[in-house]
Design a protein around this motif. Structure first.
Motif, PDB file in Angstrom:
ATOM      1  N   ALA A  15     -13.134  42.689  53.480  1.00 64.22           N
ATOM      2  CA  ALA A  15     -12.610  42.917  52.126  1.00 64.22           C
ATOM      3  C   ALA A  15     -11.128  43.263  52.182  1.00 64.22           C
ATOM      4  O   ALA A  15     -10.352  42.823  51.320  1.00 64.22           O
ATOM      5  CB  ALA A  15     -13.404  44.020  51.428  1.00 64.22           C
ATOM      6  N   LYS A  16     -10.712  44.022  53.193  1.00 60.98           N
ATOM      7  CA  LYS A  16      -9.295  44.365  53.339  1.00 60.98           C
ATOM      8  C   LYS A  16      -8.463  43.121  53.631  1.00 60.98           C
ATOM      9  O   LYS A  16      -7.382  42.944  53.075  1.00 60.98           O
ATOM     10  CB  LYS A  16      -9.115  45.395  54.464  1.00 60.98           C
ATOM     11  CG  LYS A  16      -9.524  46.801  54.077  1.00 60.98           C
ATOM     12  CD  LYS A  16      -9.546  47.717  55.261  1.00 60.98           C
ATOM     13  CE  LYS A  16      -8.226  48.306  55.596  1.00 60.98           C
ATOM     14  NZ  LYS A  16      -8.305  49.295  56.690  1.00 60.98           N
ATOM     15  N   ILE A  17      -8.977  42.256  54.488  1.00 62.08           N
ATOM     16  CA  ILE A  17      -8.259  41.028  54.837  1.00 62.08           C
ATOM     17  C   ILE A  17      -8.130  40.130  53.617  1.00 62.08           C
ATOM     18  O   ILE A  17      -7.056  39.601  53.322  1.00 62.08           O
ATOM     19  CB  ILE A  17      -8.977  40.303  55.994  1.00 62.08           C
ATOM     20  CG1 ILE A  17      -8.852  41.124  57.276  1.00 62.08           C
ATOM     21  CG2 ILE A  17      -8.417  38.894  56.192  1.00 62.08           C
ATOM     22  CD1 ILE A  17      -9.757  40.669  58.403  1.00 62.08           C
ATOM     23  N   VAL A  18      -9.222  39.962  52.886  1.00 62.01           N
ATOM     24  CA  VAL A  18      -9.198  39.157  51.665  1.00 62.01           C
ATOM     25  C   VAL A  18      -8.213  39.759  50.670  1.00 62.01           C
ATOM     26  O   VAL A  18      -7.427  39.047  50.044  1.00 62.01           O
ATOM     27  CB  VAL A  18     -10.611  39.030  51.057  1.00 62.01           C
ATOM     28  CG1 VAL A  18     -10.562  38.463  49.650  1.00 62.01           C
ATOM     29  CG2 VAL A  18     -11.492  38.179  51.952  1.00 62.01           C
ATOM     30  N   GLY A  19      -8.227  41.064  50.541  1.00 68.08           N
ATOM     31  CA  GLY A  19      -7.303  41.743  49.637  1.00 68.08           C
ATOM     32  C   GLY A  19      -5.853  41.500  50.000  1.00 68.08           C
ATOM     33  O   GLY A  19      -5.014  41.266  49.125  1.00 68.08           O
ATOM     34  N   GLN A  20      -5.553  41.538  51.280  1.00 69.61           N
ATOM     35  CA  GLN A  20      -4.183  41.272  51.734  1.00 69.61           C
ATOM     36  C   GLN A  20      -3.775  39.847  51.402  1.00 69.61           C
ATOM     37  O   GLN A  20      -2.648  39.604  50.971  1.00 69.61           O
ATOM     38  CB  GLN A  20      -4.070  41.518  53.237  1.00 69.61           C
ATOM     39  CG  GLN A  20      -4.180  42.967  53.619  1.00 69.61           C
ATOM     40  CD  GLN A  20      -4.348  43.162  55.127  1.00 69.61           C
ATOM     41  OE1 GLN A  20      -4.534  42.212  55.886  1.00 69.61           O
ATOM     42  NE2 GLN A  20      -4.298  44.416  55.563  1.00 69.61           N
ATOM     43  N   ARG A  21      -4.694  38.915  51.583  1.00 69.05           N
ATOM     44  CA  ARG A  21      -4.396  37.512  51.273  1.00 69.05           C
ATOM     45  C   ARG A  21      -4.161  37.328  49.773  1.00 69.05           C
ATOM     46  O   ARG A  21      -3.235  36.618  49.369  1.00 69.05           O
ATOM     47  CB  ARG A  21      -5.534  36.617  51.745  1.00 69.05           C
ATOM     48  CG  ARG A  21      -5.644  36.553  53.261  1.00 69.05           C
ATOM     49  CD  ARG A  21      -6.856  35.787  53.693  1.00 69.05           C
ATOM     50  NE  ARG A  21      -6.970  35.773  55.148  1.00 69.05           N
ATOM     51  CZ  ARG A  21      -8.067  35.435  55.799  1.00 69.05           C
ATOM     52  NH1 ARG A  21      -9.153  35.064  55.137  1.00 69.05           N
ATOM     53  NH2 ARG A  21      -8.099  35.448  57.107  1.00 69.05           N
ATOM     54  N   LEU A  22      -5.011  37.958  48.954  1.00 70.49           N
ATOM     55  CA  LEU A  22      -4.847  37.839  47.513  1.00 70.49           C
ATOM     56  C   LEU A  22      -3.539  38.465  47.043  1.00 70.49           C
ATOM     57  O   LEU A  22      -2.840  37.905  46.193  1.00 70.49           O
ATOM     58  CB  LEU A  22      -6.032  38.479  46.785  1.00 70.49           C
ATOM     59  CG  LEU A  22      -7.339  37.698  46.863  1.00 70.49           C
ATOM     60  CD1 LEU A  22      -8.483  38.520  46.285  1.00 70.49           C
ATOM     61  CD2 LEU A  22      -7.216  36.367  46.148  1.00 70.49           C
ATOM     62  N   ARG A  23      -3.207  39.623  47.587  1.00 74.11           N
ATOM     63  CA  ARG A  23      -1.943  40.269  47.215  1.00 74.11           C
ATOM     64  C   ARG A  23      -0.758  39.381  47.604  1.00 74.11           C
ATOM     65  O   ARG A  23       0.176  39.205  46.819  1.00 74.11           O
ATOM     66  CB  ARG A  23      -1.801  41.638  47.881  1.00 74.11           C
ATOM     67  CG  ARG A  23      -0.446  42.294  47.539  1.00 74.11           C
ATOM     68  CD  ARG A  23      -0.302  43.690  48.083  1.00 74.11           C
ATOM     69  NE  ARG A  23      -1.148  44.569  47.302  1.00 74.11           N
ATOM     70  CZ  ARG A  23      -2.046  45.420  47.824  1.00 74.11           C
ATOM     71  NH1 ARG A  23      -2.188  45.521  49.128  1.00 74.11           N
ATOM     72  NH2 ARG A  23      -2.777  46.171  47.047  1.00 74.11           N
TER      73      ARG A  23
END
Length: 79
Positions: A15-23
């Motif tokens: 979820a953190k990795i996905v969040g970084q990509r989305l940001r």
């Protein structure tokens, strides 16, 4: 024999990795936080939760976000 290994940390890390990509995608796009939230029909607060890794988008939200940024679903959510 019981297996006490939990998958929660893996999900949290993903979820953190996905969040970084989305940001990254949002910050390098012409869209504001509010405009990004319109694509999947969620609140800006929900987008922030995705970006912070405290929430994970569902399938429909995921597809809508990938389409908004003109990227493949896998580029955001793949490992």
């Amino acid at each position: 024999m019981s297996n006490s290994v939990s998958s929660a940390p893996v999900i949290s890390e993903h979820a953190k990795i996905v969040g970084q990509r989305l940001r990254y995608l949002r910050e390098h796009s012409p869209f504001s936080l509010e405009e990004v939230a319109l694509a999947p029909g969620v609140t800006p607060e929900r987008i922030k939760e995705f970006e912070e890794g405290t929430a994970f988008p569902n399938v429909v939200e995921s597809i809508d976000l990938a389409e908004l940024f003109f990227v493949s679903w896998e580029s955001i959510f793949g490992k």
